[in-house]
Write a protein that holds these residues in place. Structure first.
Motif, PDB file in Angstrom:
ATOM      1  N   SER A 127       0.823  -1.214   0.000  1.00  0.00           N
ATOM      2  CA  SER A 127       0.000   0.000   0.000  1.00  0.00           C
ATOM      3  C   SER A 127       0.855   1.261   0.000  1.00  0.00           C
ATOM      4  O   SER A 127       0.373   2.347  -0.283  1.00  0.00           O
ATOM      5  N   ASP A 128       2.169   1.103   0.332  1.00  0.00           N
ATOM      6  CA  ASP A 128       3.071   2.248   0.371  1.00  0.00           C
ATOM      7  C   ASP A 128       3.933   2.349  -0.882  1.00  0.00           C
ATOM      8  O   ASP A 128       4.798   3.211  -0.975  1.00  0.00           O
ATOM      9  N   ARG A 143       5.510  16.199  -4.921  1.00  0.00           N
ATOM     10  CA  ARG A 143       4.206  15.989  -5.561  1.00  0.00           C
ATOM     11  C   ARG A 143       4.103  14.589  -6.165  1.00  0.00           C
ATOM     12  O   ARG A 143       3.008  14.078  -6.372  1.00  0.00           O
ATOM     13  N   TRP A 144       5.250  13.990  -6.451  1.00  0.00           N
ATOM     14  CA  TRP A 144       5.268  12.659  -7.064  1.00  0.00           C
ATOM     15  C   TRP A 144       5.320  11.538  -6.035  1.00  0.00           C
ATOM     16  O   TRP A 144       5.389  10.363  -6.407  1.00  0.00           O
ATOM     17  N   LEU A 145       5.308  11.885  -4.753  1.00  0.00           N
ATOM     18  CA  LEU A 145       5.289  10.849  -3.711  1.00  0.00           C
ATOM     19  C   LEU A 145       3.857  10.359  -3.556  1.00  0.00           C
ATOM     20  O   LEU A 145       3.127  10.729  -2.638  1.00  0.00           O
ATOM     21  N   ILE A 151      -3.883   6.765  -5.258  1.00  0.00           N
ATOM     22  CA  ILE A 151      -4.440   6.819  -6.607  1.00  0.00           C
ATOM     23  C   ILE A 151      -5.858   6.262  -6.631  1.00  0.00           C
ATOM     24  O   ILE A 151      -6.781   6.874  -7.171  1.00  0.00           O
ATOM     25  N   ALA A 152      -6.032   5.082  -6.053  1.00  0.00           N
ATOM     26  CA  ALA A 152      -7.340   4.433  -6.078  1.00  0.00           C
ATOM     27  C   ALA A 152      -8.411   5.302  -5.419  1.00  0.00           C
ATOM     28  O   ALA A 152      -9.517   5.473  -5.955  1.00  0.00           O
ATOM     29  N   GLN A 153      -8.090   5.870  -4.259  1.00  0.00           N
ATOM     30  CA  GLN A 153      -9.065   6.692  -3.537  1.00  0.00           C
ATOM     31  C   GLN A 153      -9.379   7.985  -4.295  1.00  0.00           C
ATOM     32  O   GLN A 153     -10.542   8.398  -4.395  1.00  0.00           O
ATOM     33  N   THR A 154      -8.351   8.610  -4.847  1.00  0.00           N
ATOM     34  CA  THR A 154      -8.546   9.881  -5.554  1.00  0.00           C
ATOM     35  C   THR A 154      -9.355   9.693  -6.829  1.00  0.00           C
ATOM     36  O   THR A 154     -10.254  10.493  -7.132  1.00  0.00           O
ATOM     37  N   LEU A 155      -9.054   8.645  -7.595  1.00  0.00           N
ATOM     38  CA  LEU A 155      -9.760   8.418  -8.846  1.00  0.00           C
ATOM     39  C   LEU A 155     -11.246   8.154  -8.609  1.00  0.00           C
ATOM     40  O   LEU A 155     -12.098   8.624  -9.367  1.00  0.00           O
ATOM     41  N   GLN A 156     -11.565   7.427  -7.561  1.00  0.00           N
ATOM     42  CA  GLN A 156     -12.966   7.166  -7.247  1.00  0.00           C
ATOM     43  C   GLN A 156     -13.695   8.454  -6.892  1.00  0.00           C
ATOM     44  O   GLN A 156     -14.885   8.608  -7.159  1.00  0.00           O
ATOM     45  N   ILE A 180      -2.329  12.755 -10.068  1.00  0.00           N
ATOM     46  CA  ILE A 180      -3.055  11.487  -9.955  1.00  0.00           C
ATOM     47  C   ILE A 180      -4.137  11.400 -11.028  1.00  0.00           C
ATOM     48  O   ILE A 180      -4.302  10.361 -11.685  1.00  0.00           O
ATOM     49  N   VAL A 181      -4.867  12.486 -11.219  1.00  0.00           N
ATOM     50  CA  VAL A 181      -5.913  12.520 -12.247  1.00  0.00           C
ATOM     51  C   VAL A 181      -5.305  12.289 -13.634  1.00  0.00           C
ATOM     52  O   VAL A 181      -5.854  11.563 -14.464  1.00  0.00           O
TER      53      VAL A 181
END
Length: 242
Positions: A127-128, A143-145, A151-156, A180-181
């Protein structure tokens, strides 16, 4: 080439293992499991000029060799004698020997760092795991960390996946969220295919009404390459699995 997915052996070989056999590190060529190393080596020599040349001149932010160092290593690989090379470059033989010593010292440093890194991160929490930035990315900072879970949470949160193609609900404010988007939007663009601006727009318009902003950020963050005259766009192949 996505260095995160390749081992040191893969890099030295010029190819890597896949579920069905082997694949070239530099193009889409694949070989079945029963293929011989000689077949793969012949491909590297004929198509790419050899694996060594590809590694020396690899266009990657991780290749920190200067043009002079690349030329020196190419000469060393040819087996040329120190004195002969010194004569060609019009320097003392001791200068050539010192350069070899410097390369060896850097190799020792790299070996120790790699051993230390692999020891520390031998069993990372999945997960990390951080995503790999595009090979062309230039603005590399915190910003790239970004982890796979982020990703999964943001995209949803930002996308409507009930439509085809997907729809971006709104444009995010934070730069990290924008990245992420973009990791999802770029998958709508075909890989390694030269496209005009209208063609790029045709892929982006269904995703978000302000496709011009999306296009600009895709270029700024290295997800898309744009020719100097602005007429051609291309999504580079970084071997990332979509």
């Amino acid at each position: 080439m996505n260095l995160a997915n390749l081992s040191l052996t893969d890099l030295k070989n010029g190819w890597h293992s896949t579920e069905t056999g082997f694949a070239c590190n530099y193009c889409q060529a694949t070989w079945p499991q029963a293929s011989s190393p000689q077949q793969r080596q012949e491909h590297l020599e004929l198509v790419h000029g050899g694996n060594q040349a590809q590694l020396l001149h690899l266009k990657s932010r991780y290749n920190t060799l200067t043009p002079k160092q690349q030329d020196l290593l190419t000469a060393f690989a040819s087996g040329i004698k120190d004195q002969e090379l010194a004569d060609q470059l019009q320097v003392a033989a001791a200068t050539i020997r010192h350069q070899k010593f410097t390369f060896r010292e850097k190799a020792k440093q790299a070996k120790l760092y790699l051993a230390t890194y692999e020891s520390v991160f031998a069993h990372p929490d999945s997960s990390d795991q951080l995503i790999e930035p595009p090979a062309q990315a230039t603005m590399l900072d915190d910003r790239w960390l970004i982890t796979e879970d982020e990703i999964a949470q943001t995209l949803q949160h930002y996308f409507n996946f009930d439509q085809e193609p997907i729809r971006l609900k709104r444009w995010p404010q934070k730069q990290k969220t924008i990245i992420i988007v973009l990791t999802r939007i770029i998958t709508e663009i075909p890989i390694e295919q030269p496209l005009t601006e209208p063609e790029i727009n045709s892929f982006l318009k269904p995703v978000y009404f302000d496709y011009v902003t999306v296009r600009r950020y895709l270029v700024d963050y290295g997800f898309l390459q744009r020719s100097a005259d602005g007429r051609e766009y291309r999504r580079p192949n970084d071997n990332r699995k979509d």
